[in-house]
Design a protein around this motif. Structure first.
Motif, PDB file in Angstrom:
ATOM      1  N   LEU A   1       0.866  -1.230   0.050  1.00 29.29           N
ATOM      2  CA  LEU A   1      -0.003   0.154   0.031  1.00 29.29           C
ATOM      3  C   LEU A   1       0.847   1.175   0.153  1.00 29.29           C
TER       4      LEU A   1
ATOM      5  N   SER B   1      -1.723   1.665   7.544  1.00 32.82           N
ATOM      6  CA  SER B   1      -2.535   2.514   8.354  1.00 32.82           C
ATOM      7  C   SER B   1      -4.093   2.570   8.400  1.00 32.82           C
TER       8      SER B   1
ATOM      9  N   ASP C   1      -0.841  11.022   8.606  1.00 28.60           N
ATOM     10  CA  ASP C   1      -2.485  11.098   8.966  1.00 28.60           C
ATOM     11  C   ASP C   1      -3.413  10.396   8.103  1.00 28.60           C
ATOM     12  N   THR C   2      -4.299  10.220   8.266  1.00 29.14           N
ATOM     13  CA  THR C   2      -5.048   9.086   7.737  1.00 29.14           C
ATOM     14  C   THR C   2      -6.828   9.067   7.750  1.00 29.14           C
TER      15      THR C   2
HETATM   16  C1  LIG Z   1       3.897   6.691   2.274  1.00 30.95           C
HETATM   17  S1  LIG Z   1       2.540   5.792   2.177  1.00 30.95           S
HETATM   18  C2  LIG Z   1       2.987   4.608   3.358  1.00 30.95           C
HETATM   19  C3  LIG Z   1       1.606   3.427   3.734  1.00 30.95           C
HETATM   20  C4  LIG Z   1       2.275   2.306   4.152  1.00 30.95           C
HETATM   21  N1  LIG Z   1       2.762   1.993   3.688  1.00 30.95           N
HETATM   22  C5  LIG Z   1       0.856   1.776   5.107  1.00 30.95           C
HETATM   23  O1  LIG Z   1       0.830   0.296   5.089  1.00 30.95           O
HETATM   24  O2  LIG Z   1      -0.118   2.033   6.053  1.00 30.95           O
HETATM   25  C6  LIG Z   1       2.351   6.794   3.873  1.00 30.95           C
HETATM   26  C7  LIG Z   1       0.615   7.447   4.040  1.00 30.95           C
HETATM   27  O3  LIG Z   1       0.630   6.383   5.480  1.00 30.95           O
HETATM   28  C8  LIG Z   1      -0.519   7.013   6.386  1.00 30.95           C
HETATM   29  N2  LIG Z   1       0.469   6.848   7.328  1.00 30.95           N
HETATM   30  C9  LIG Z   1       1.588   5.602   8.296  1.00 30.95           C
HETATM   31  N3  LIG Z   1       1.860   5.641   8.698  1.00 30.95           N
HETATM   32  C10 LIG Z   1       0.214   6.185   9.259  1.00 30.95           C
HETATM   33  C11 LIG Z   1      -0.202   6.225  10.697  1.00 30.95           C
HETATM   34  N4  LIG Z   1       0.923   6.083  11.809  1.00 30.95           N
HETATM   35  N5  LIG Z   1      -0.784   7.081  11.758  1.00 30.95           N
HETATM   36  C12 LIG Z   1      -1.337   7.773  10.595  1.00 30.95           C
HETATM   37  N6  LIG Z   1      -1.225   8.203   8.744  1.00 30.95           N
HETATM   38  C13 LIG Z   1       0.079   7.413   8.377  1.00 30.95           C
HETATM   39  C14 LIG Z   1       0.048   8.123   6.173  1.00 30.95           C
HETATM   40  O4  LIG Z   1      -1.306   9.322   5.102  1.00 30.95           O
HETATM   41  C15 LIG Z   1       0.802   8.474   5.193  1.00 30.95           C
HETATM   42  O5  LIG Z   1       0.273   9.643   4.322  1.00 30.95           O
END
Ligand SMILES: C[S@@+](CC[C@H](N)C(=O)[O-])C[C@H]1O[C@@H](n2cnc3c(N)ncnc32)[C@H](O)[C@@H]1O
Length: 257
Positions: A118, A147, A247-248
């Motif tokens: 992802l 996330s 953030d998500t």
């Molecule tokens: C490059 S992507 C990686 C996603 C990751 N591979 C996953 O499985 O969630 C980075 C994005 O994931 C989300 N994200 C990753 N870690 C997070 C956390 N601890 N809290 C909230 N959102 C997170 C955010 O939207 C962020 O901009």
């Protein structure tokens, strides 16, 4: 047939107990960990990887190789071309690492934030390395908690309505679509620009989470028009305090449905 092995291990998004037993056992097979250092404000993510190694690896005989992540070239105007050029540079760097830091018969590992499937480029870049043919390896992928799952768990919600779809997208994509489009059960990631601000639908609800799984976790949920400003403010304060933010959020029409 190559005897070099590469493990791509999903490590969850910040809670050290989100690692699966499969991930921990895989980490214990690795001789070398490749850690991409994305610079300044992302140092906390490098530290987290080191902490899980110290916590879960039984024989502390492994090596950690830190590599500076090449920066994206801001002079390339198109987003797609910019990312492509950046991936090509990363493929050079990964190929060199595998050739120079991993002996035949050894096992290397990349600890991937969340899950490798992802919004993570590791697998795509390793495909490029394979296509170039300069170094061969056997690849294994260990899934991790994303996330998206962490968001749903923290808000104690299911992502879909009964039998319904879930759409996962990015802030960039959300901004580029028709603002009057019907949005329901849309998960938005990679949104540095608070793209929810441009949505006008008064019926929309948001379930927002930052630093999910970590000690700094922030959660807000409610009708979008009532909490949009609060989230933006929380977001900028937290970003200033920690130097980084991830953030998500989920956008949903009717939480009662
Ligand atoms: C490059 S992507 C990686 C996603 C990751 N591979 C996953 O499985 O969630 C980075 C994005 O994931 C989300 N994200 C990753 N870690 C997070 C956390 N601890 N809290 C909230 N959102 C997170 C955010 O939207 C962020 O901009």
């Amino acid at each position: 047939m190559s005897t070099r092995a590469l493990l791509i291990i999903g490590i969850g998004v910040g809670h050290p107990e989100q690692l699966t037993i499969q991930a921990i056992e895989a980490m214990n097979r690795a001789d070398v960990f490749f850690v991409m250092d994305k610079g300044g404000d992302k140092q906390a993510l490098v530290e987290f990887r080191k902490q899980v190694c110290e916590r879960y690896i039984r024989a502390q005989t492994y090596r950690v190789v830190e590599v500076a992540d090449p920066p994206r070239d801001p002079t390339i105007a198109s987003y797609g071309a910019r990312v492509e050029a950046w991936h090509a540079q990363r493929a050079d760097s990964y190929a060199r690492l595998i050739r120079e830091e991993l002996a035949e018969g050894q096992c290397g590992a990349f600890l991937v934030w969340g899950d490798p499937s992802l919004y993570d480029s590791t697998l795509r870049i390793l495909d490029q390395v394979t296509a170039r043919g300069s170094v061969a390896f056997e690849l294994e992928v260990i899934p991790g908690i994303t996330s998206v799952q962490a968001l749903a768990a923290s808000h104690r919600i299911a992502l879909n309505h009964i039998g319904g779809p879930v759409h996962v997208t990015t802030g960039r994509q959300l901004r580029s679509q028709d603002t009057t489009a019907q949005l329901d059960n849309v998960v938005v990631m990679l949104d540095g620009e608070c793209s929810w601000k441009q949505l006008g639908d008064p019926e929309l609800f948001i379930y927002w989470g930052a630093y999910l799984g970590t000690a700094h976790e922030l959660l807000v949920s409610g009708r979008l028009r009532d909490c949009a400003e609060r989230i933006e403010q929380l977001r900028s304060e937290a970003r200033a305090r920690h130097g980084w933010i991830m953030d998500t959020y989920l956008l949903r029409k009717d939480p009662a449905a």
